[in-house]
Each structure stands twice: as C-alpha cells, then as structure tokens.
Design an enzyme around this catalytic site. Structure first.
Site, short mmCIF file in Angstrom:
data_model
loop_
_atom_site.label_atom_id
_atom_site.label_comp_id
_atom_site.label_asym_id
_atom_site.label_seq_id
_atom_site.Cartn_x
_atom_site.Cartn_y
_atom_site.Cartn_z
N TRP A 45 -1.62 4.47 -4.88
CA TRP A 45 -2.20 5.67 -5.49
C TRP A 45 -1.13 6.67 -5.88
O TRP A 45 0.00 6.53 -5.48
CB TRP A 45 -3.18 6.31 -4.51
CG TRP A 45 -2.55 6.75 -3.23
CD1 TRP A 45 -1.87 7.92 -3.00
CD2 TRP A 45 -2.54 6.04 -1.98
NE1 TRP A 45 -1.45 7.97 -1.71
CE2 TRP A 45 -1.84 6.84 -1.05
CE3 TRP A 45 -3.04 4.81 -1.56
CZ2 TRP A 45 -1.62 6.45 0.28
CZ3 TRP A 45 -2.83 4.43 -0.25
CH2 TRP A 45 -2.13 5.24 0.66
N CYS A 72 0.83 -1.20 0.00
CA CYS A 72 0.00 0.00 0.00
C CYS A 72 0.87 1.26 0.00
O CYS A 72 1.92 1.30 0.64
CB CYS A 72 -0.92 0.02 1.22
SG CYS A 72 -1.99 1.48 1.24
P1 FAD Z 1 -4.32 18.28 -3.97
O1 FAD Z 1 -5.03 19.60 -3.84
O2 FAD Z 1 -4.96 17.23 -4.77
O3 FAD Z 1 -2.86 18.57 -4.50
C1 FAD Z 1 -2.02 17.51 -4.93
C2 FAD Z 1 -0.62 18.05 -5.11
O4 FAD Z 1 -0.61 19.12 -6.06
C3 FAD Z 1 -0.04 18.64 -3.84
O5 FAD Z 1 1.29 18.18 -3.71
C4 FAD Z 1 -0.04 20.13 -4.05
O6 FAD Z 1 1.03 20.76 -3.35
C5 FAD Z 1 0.14 20.24 -5.54
N1 FAD Z 1 -0.46 21.48 -6.07
C6 FAD Z 1 -1.38 22.27 -5.49
N2 FAD Z 1 -1.67 23.33 -6.28
C7 FAD Z 1 -0.91 23.21 -7.39
C8 FAD Z 1 -0.75 23.99 -8.58
N3 FAD Z 1 -1.44 25.10 -8.79
N4 FAD Z 1 0.13 23.54 -9.51
C9 FAD Z 1 0.80 22.39 -9.33
N5 FAD Z 1 0.71 21.62 -8.22
C10 FAD Z 1 -0.14 22.01 -7.27
N6 FAD Z 1 -3.25 10.05 1.18
C11 FAD Z 1 -2.89 9.98 2.49
O7 FAD Z 1 -2.26 10.90 3.01
N7 FAD Z 1 -3.25 8.89 3.27
C12 FAD Z 1 -3.94 7.84 2.77
O8 FAD Z 1 -4.23 6.89 3.49
C13 FAD Z 1 -4.35 7.90 1.40
N8 FAD Z 1 -5.07 6.89 0.86
C14 FAD Z 1 -5.46 6.96 -0.45
C15 FAD Z 1 -6.21 5.92 -1.00
C16 FAD Z 1 -6.62 5.98 -2.31
C17 FAD Z 1 -7.43 4.87 -2.90
C18 FAD Z 1 -6.28 7.11 -3.11
C19 FAD Z 1 -6.71 7.20 -4.55
C20 FAD Z 1 -5.53 8.15 -2.58
C21 FAD Z 1 -5.11 8.09 -1.24
N9 FAD Z 1 -4.38 9.13 -0.68
C22 FAD Z 1 -3.99 9.05 0.64
C23 FAD Z 1 -4.07 10.38 -1.43
C24 FAD Z 1 -5.20 11.41 -1.14
O9 FAD Z 1 -6.44 10.97 -1.69
C25 FAD Z 1 -4.94 12.80 -1.72
O10 FAD Z 1 -4.58 12.68 -3.07
C26 FAD Z 1 -3.84 13.53 -0.99
O11 FAD Z 1 -4.17 13.60 0.37
C27 FAD Z 1 -3.64 14.96 -1.52
O12 FAD Z 1 -4.89 15.64 -1.52
P2 FAD Z 1 -4.98 17.21 -1.43
O13 FAD Z 1 -6.37 17.63 -1.81
O14 FAD Z 1 -4.46 17.69 -0.13
O15 FAD Z 1 -3.96 17.68 -2.54
#
Ligand code: FAD
Length: 687
Positions: free
Chosen positions: A687, A640
């Site tokens: 993921w 995982c």
């Molecule tokens: P987002 O807003 O989606 O940003 C993603 C990245 O893009 C970040 O690094 C951010 O800094 C960058 N970013 C932001 N703005 C910009 C921009 N303008 N230009 C370029 N880059 C940018 N995560 C965990 O922590 N724990 C878990 O147990 C976990 N389990 C998961 C299980 C599954 C099945 C899946 C699919 C994902 C899992 N994830 C887990 C990942 C989680 O779902 C998120 O993707 C993660 O937490 C990031 O989400 P966020 O909305 O904070 O970031």
C-alpha cells in the site's frame, strides 16, 4: 494507495455521492491493494427508479446530455467525477450526471445518442485490475459485446477516458488504457486524447487537470461551447430545522439507521456486519511496540465476536476527525451554532445523499469530511467566489489558477483547508461559503485499512492490528503533520489507560455505552476479505518479506502455523524477512519471534544500525540459495508493506536470485517469476 481524489456551478444534474464513513484510502483510489467499495447509505436513485439499469433512458428521463462514470475504489475517481460534472455544468451549461457503473447495464451503449457525451474516470487496482464497481463493465466490453453483427458498433458514442493509477505497479493504469481501447475498437469517438494520472508522487491531481484542459478544449471546439462565469448552484439542500440536537432522531455520527435505533434502545447495533453496517467493536487491549519516545506503533486488539475473518484479511477502521481540527474548520467557516440540527435533501433526481439526515453541522465535519488532508487546487478555485473580501478572493483565485504558486504557497506549506482559509483571510471567517458547497466539495472521509496481525485459527473472535502513528515535522511548515486515523488509534490506546493526550470524541455519539473513563471503548470497524492467504496445506513452505508494519499479516501467519503445530499438524518451513531502523527501538514484535524458532527462520535487516543501510532485499540475496531451494519445494512468496521502493526492490532481488541460482537468463528468470504470480505463488499486499 490514496483518491480519489471542486467547482462553482449552475444548478446541476449531478450525482452527488456522499458517503459517510467512506471507504478507502489513505490515499487514493489508485492502484493499491484492493479494498471494499463503499455504499453504506441507501441505493443510488438509479436503483430506486424501476427499470433504471438503463442509463440512456435515465438520462433522457432527467434531461441529461453528459454522464460521467467512475471506476472508484477509494473515492478519488468518484470525487473527480463529481467535480468534473459540476464544472461542465457550471461553466458550459451542460446537463450532467455522475454514475457508478455497477448500477447500470451496458447492453444499450450502442443507443447512446450522438449529441451526448460519456466520460470514464477509471482507477486501476493491484495488477491493473478494474475497481470492484467496474468489474462487470470491463467483462462486458472485454468480451466483444455483440451490439450488432458488423464489428464497429459504437459509432455514435462520444467519449473521453482518464485513468487513475500508480506507476510503481507493474500494470500501470491498465484499466484506463483498456477502457480507451475497448471504446475505440468498438468505433467510439474519443473527445481529446486519452489521459492518465500517476499517484506515486502525489501529482495525480495535476495530471488530471492537464488532461482536463485538453479534453475541455477538444469538447468546446467540437460542440461549439461558450464558457460562462461559473455560478454555484447546489445539487443538495441543507436546511436548519427545529429539533433537539441531542434527540435520538438526530444522527450524531452513527453511520446508519440501525446504529441510530440501537443507540435509542441503548443497545449495541446488531449484525450482519459489513461495509454498510460496521460493528461497534470493543477495544480489548492496546500496547506500544516502539521503545522510542517520539515515534509510536500501536498493537491494538478488538473483540470482533459476530464478524468472521480469516488470517490475512484487513480491518477497516471508521475514524473521526480530531476535535482541534473540527473546531478550526468551524471557525474558518464562521459557523455560529455548529450543533444546530440540519436536514439534507437532494435537489437533483439523479443525486444520492449518503450522509444520514437529520444531523448537525459539527457531526458532518467530525465524521464525514476529509478536513485534514492536503487542499486541492480545484477546491481553492471553486471556493474563491465565497471569499470574505474582494482582496482575499483575488489572492485565492490566483493561487488556484497558478500551478507553481500553488505548489510553493499551499502544497509546500502542508495546509489543511481550515488552516489555508484562515491564512488567506488573515483570520476572518469565510461566512459566505454555503454548507451545501462544503458537503459537495470537500472530499469525504474514507476508512483506513489495516492488515490483520492475528490468526483467525488462534483467536477467531479477536482481531489485532499493527499501526504506525503518522506524525511529521517538516522544515518550513509551522505545524506538525498528523495522520487522522493513526492519531485516533494512539488516543484510543491512551484512553484505555485513562490518559488521552489528544482531543477525539471517543465516546459513542449518543453517549450510551461508554465514556472516556470507562474500559469499554468501542469503534466502528468492518472486516475486508483479502486474497492474501496462507496456502491451504500447512506443509507448504512460505517465504514472507515484510519490513516495518509490513510484518503485520505475517505475525498472523506465524501464529497460525504455531497453533497448527501445537495441534499436532506438520507445518512447512517458514522464512521471515523483516526489519526496521534500529534493532533496539522499532523492531516490531521482537520478543515474540523467539518462541517460534522451531519452525521459523527469521532474517532481520536494520537500516540505521551500521554505516551501511541494510534492507530486506539485501538479506534475501544473502540467503539466495535457501530462498531458491524453498521455491523449488513449492514455497509461496509473500511481500507486504510499502508499495514504493520496497516491493520493487524485493521483486528485483527475487529476479536476481532466480537467475543466479537457477542459472537462467534474465528473460527466463522473468518468466519464472511471472509464472509464480499466475499460480498464486507470489502474493503482494502493498500500500
Ligand atoms: P492520513 O490522515 O491519511 O495522512 C497520510 C499522510 O499525510 C500522513 O503522513 C500525514 O502526516 C500526511 N498529512 C496530513 N495532513 C496533511 C496535509 N494537510 N498536507 C500534506 N500531508 C498531510 N498502515 C499500518 O500502519 N499498518 C498496516 O498494517 C497497514 N495495512 C494497510 C493495508 C492496506 C490494504 C492499506 C490500503 C493500507 C494499510 N496501511 C497500514 C496504511 C493505513 O491504511 C493508513 O493509510 C495509514 O495508517 C495512515 O492513515 P492516517 O489516517 O493516520 O493518515
């Protein structure tokens, strides 16, 4: 896997699919662990229209000649389908619609008129499987449909296929390849070459645009089309209405009518809870798991009484945008009264609006639009005509049409849409951008998924998650990059103790059950059932590999085995390979593991504690004999976390272990590991 993944047009026949609080993403639609499909609001028009599962008849009825199907899990393929349909309409005057294959039957595909075109944008998931909404379409085409007795039966079908995948997965873009093969084998005619995009390096959109250029050139040549200047014609109408913005009839972020009615009655919305009706779960506890001050990892617990989960499932978190970014977006568009109530309706009969109406501008920006992610080149090209001056329009068009310029001046600077617009216009608001265009063009928010880190046997009504907060400071970028959902999770954890450091509207939209100062903080979530499961028999040994937050589901597994043991059951051996950067800073649940030492064999890898970087795959190889012995005892092998390097390196380490300890050739080791997968003895949740 992140999606999913924008174009001035003439009034168009486009299935506008607006999914509030949509599902999936963190990225794209492409080859990731499975997540639930997302249709929280209403059915598509197709479903409402009597015998509307016949898309050929629906196209005739609505005078369409192009249909763009999307196999979409997280919204990327769906978003690209909308944009392609808009572009075909606005540039070439084609009469387009988009379609979710789940809403249609394909028995009459052989009656598809020769003068029409069917485009398939198909994402792959997991082991190259089609997305949930395309499963029936694939089983139909894959099972030799008998349109007629004589083999080639789709000779009238003009089609084009683009696959969305991730090269890091073993069966890269299988769904796209399969679709192209099925249609070709059945005698269909591909317009332009089959295309596919790779999401592994964030270049999916560029791959798509390169394919689109070839496809359009082939279509223009075949149909003798003439390109015209694209003029935006909306598929939806947005009207300001006379209504009190605080009235309980105006949606202020509630995902559906049930939630709005519950807020009116000052109640918590009732179940059944699912992707279309998330529960407002109370946050019961939260704590920091890192001891280091600049990085955060939050363990958060939710009261999910009324929703069933089993260990290994995922929690979908329906988050909202940070207020600072909401206000930046309002400023960039020059929206004078963001709280003005508005009504949204469709102008095209094949469209569906899933943003509940009436609502307000600000609500849509806060709860429905992905305003914080990277800007796509397509969005930039399509927004250019609405620039506040000719000069800004020219500069925007140039950036949108030049791949290299876009990479260095936009992508590298990590702008979000509002930052970019204000940067391009020197701070002038883009007042000419119609709000219907905003809704049709900006991708819609997808919930983020988290592996549940609790055990349903031990705590059936409490779900915990383990989320690392995404924050990055990059050279040459003048702002901190923040993940949206995880920073809200951090704010929620701080709000629990009364000190939120960031501005999120954490109270309920109509402010009835809680407030920032209260302990009763609730957020919309739903459970997504996964196939990542402990063996039915507690005696079956398990080997778990999960560095970083990849350890989350294994915490649940270990707690489950511990409660089974406490209940007097015999439990099998369990090996856990986990790790982090430093043993003393970011080793998740460090103090918890000790209590399970009677059945848990823990191996840790810390990558930055010595001059040599140590990762879980190194620890696996060090324990090769024990790992192989357990596999021979029937152990299930689980991985995982990071779908990139980690899961590949672990797979390679396992092949090496099997070859070495089993004295097998590399081909036989590969067969051994494949057999493990086919027997569900090798499970991945990456993921
Ligand atoms: P987002 O807003 O989606 O940003 C993603 C990245 O893009 C970040 O690094 C951010 O800094 C960058 N970013 C932001 N703005 C910009 C921009 N303008 N230009 C370029 N880059 C940018 N995560 C965990 O922590 N724990 C878990 O147990 C976990 N389990 C998961 C299980 C599954 C099945 C899946 C699919 C994902 C899992 N994830 C887990 C990942 C989680 O779902 C998120 O993707 C993660 O937490 C990031 O989400 P966020 O909305 O904070 O970031």
């Amino acid at each position: 896997m992140a999606d999913i993944n924008f174009i001035a047009s003439v009034v168009v026949a486009l299935a506008v699919v607006f999914v509030a609080y949509k599902y999936f993403n963190g990225g794209p639609d492409v080859q990731s662990s499975k997540a639930g499909n997302s249709t929280p609001f209403g059915n598509s028009k197709a479903d409402e229209d009597g015998d509307s599962r016949d898309f050929v008849a629906l196209m005739e009825k609505n005078n369409k000649n192009v249909i763009v199907f999307y196999g979409s899990q997280t919204g990327t393929a769906e978003d690209l389908a909308s944009k392609l349909a808009k572009e075909l309409s606005s540039k070439y005057g084609l009469r387009t619609m988009t379609a979710d294959p789940e809403n249609f039957d394909f028995e009459k595909l052989d009656t598809f008129p020769e003068s029409h075109l069917a485009v398939f944008l198909m994402a792959s998931y997991g082991d190259g499987e089609p997305t949930d909404n395309a499963q029936d379409l694939y089983s139909f085409l894959g099972n030799s449909p008998s349109f007629s007795q004589d083999g080639e039966t789709l000779e009238n079908l003009n089609f084009a296929v683009f696959g969305l995948g991730n090269v890091l997965y073993e069966f890269y873009n299988k769904a796209g390849k399969d679709m192209h093969k099925y249609l070709t084998d059945l005698g269909g005619h591909s317009i332009g070459p089959y295309g596919e995009g790779d999401d592994s390096k964030g270049m999916l959109e560029e791959d798509y645009m390169a394919w689109k250029d070839e496809f359009l050139a082939a279509l223009v040549a075949k149909w003798g089309l003439t390109e015209r200047e694209a003029v935006y014609e909306p598929s939806i109408s947005v009207k300001e209405i006379e209504e009190d913005a605080h009235s309980h009839d105006v949606y202020l972020g509630e995902p559906n009518l049930k939630h709005l009615q519950a807020s009116k009655a000052q109640e918590i919305p009732k179940g059944p809870y699912n992707a279309s009706n998330p529960m407002l779960a109370k946050i019961t506890a939260a704590r920091e798991l890192f001891t280091n001050t600049d990085r955060h990892c939050i363990h958060m617990e939710f009261d999910t009484t009324g929703a069933r989960y089993t260990t290994g499932d995922h929690l979908a978190f329906w988050f909202q945008n940070n207020e600072e970014e909401v206000q930046r977006f309002v400023k960039a568009l020059g929206i004078a009264n963001p709280q003005q109530p508005i009504a949204i309706s469709v102008l095209d009969k094949t469209s569906t609006v899933r943003i509940p109406s009436p609502t307000t501008y600000e609500t849509i920006i806060r709860h429905f639009l992905e305003i914080n992610g990277p800007v796509s080149r397509q969005v930039l090209s399509s927004i250019a005509p609405f620039a506040p001056s000719e000069e800004v329009k020219k500069a925007t068009q140039q950036l949108g049409s030049n791949k290299e310029l876009f990479a260095s001046h936009v992508a590298a600077k990590k702008f979000n849409i509002a930052r970019l617009l204000l940067h391009l216009s020197g701070g002038q608001p883009w007042k000419n951008v119609p709000f219907s265009f905003v809704i049709e063009t900006i991708p819609h928010l997808q919930p983020r998924y988290y592996s549940i880190s609790s055990s349903s046997v031990q705590s059936p009504n409490t779900v915990s998650i383990t989320a690392v907060v995404e924050r990055q400071t990059l050279t040459g970028v003048d702002h901190e990059l923040r993940g949206v959902a995880t920073n809200q999770i951090l704010a929620l954890s701080e709000a629990l103790v009364g000190h939120p450091s960031m501005t999120y509207r954490l109270q309920q939209p109509h402010d009835f059950t809680n407030s920032l100062s209260s302990q009763d903080i609730r957020v919309p979530v739903h459970i997504r059932h996964s196939l990542f499961k402990l063996p039915g028999k507690p005696t079956v040994p398990i080997i778990m590999v999960g560095p970083g937050t990849g350890v989350a589901p294994f915490r649940g597994f270990v707690h489950e085995r511990a409660s089974q043991k406490a209940a007097g059951k015999e439990v099998g051996k369990a090996m856990l390979f986990t790790g982090s950067r430093h043993a003393n800073e970011d080793f998740l649940y460090r103090d918890e593991w000790k209590q399970f030492s009677d059945f848990l064999d823990l191996e840790t890898a810390f990558s930055r504690d010595s001059s040599k970087k140590v990762y879980v795959q190194h620890k696996l190889k060090e324990r090769a004999k024990d790992v192989f012995a357990l596999l021979n005892e029937g152990a299930v092998f689980y991985v995982c976390g990071d779908a990139g390097g980690m899961s590949h390196d672990v797979h390679s380490a396992l092949l090496e272990i099997v070859a070495q300890e089993g004295n097998l050739s590399s081909e036989d080791a590969d067969k051994f590991v494949r057999k493990m997968r086919s027997r569900n003895k090798y499970q991945e949740d990456v993921w």
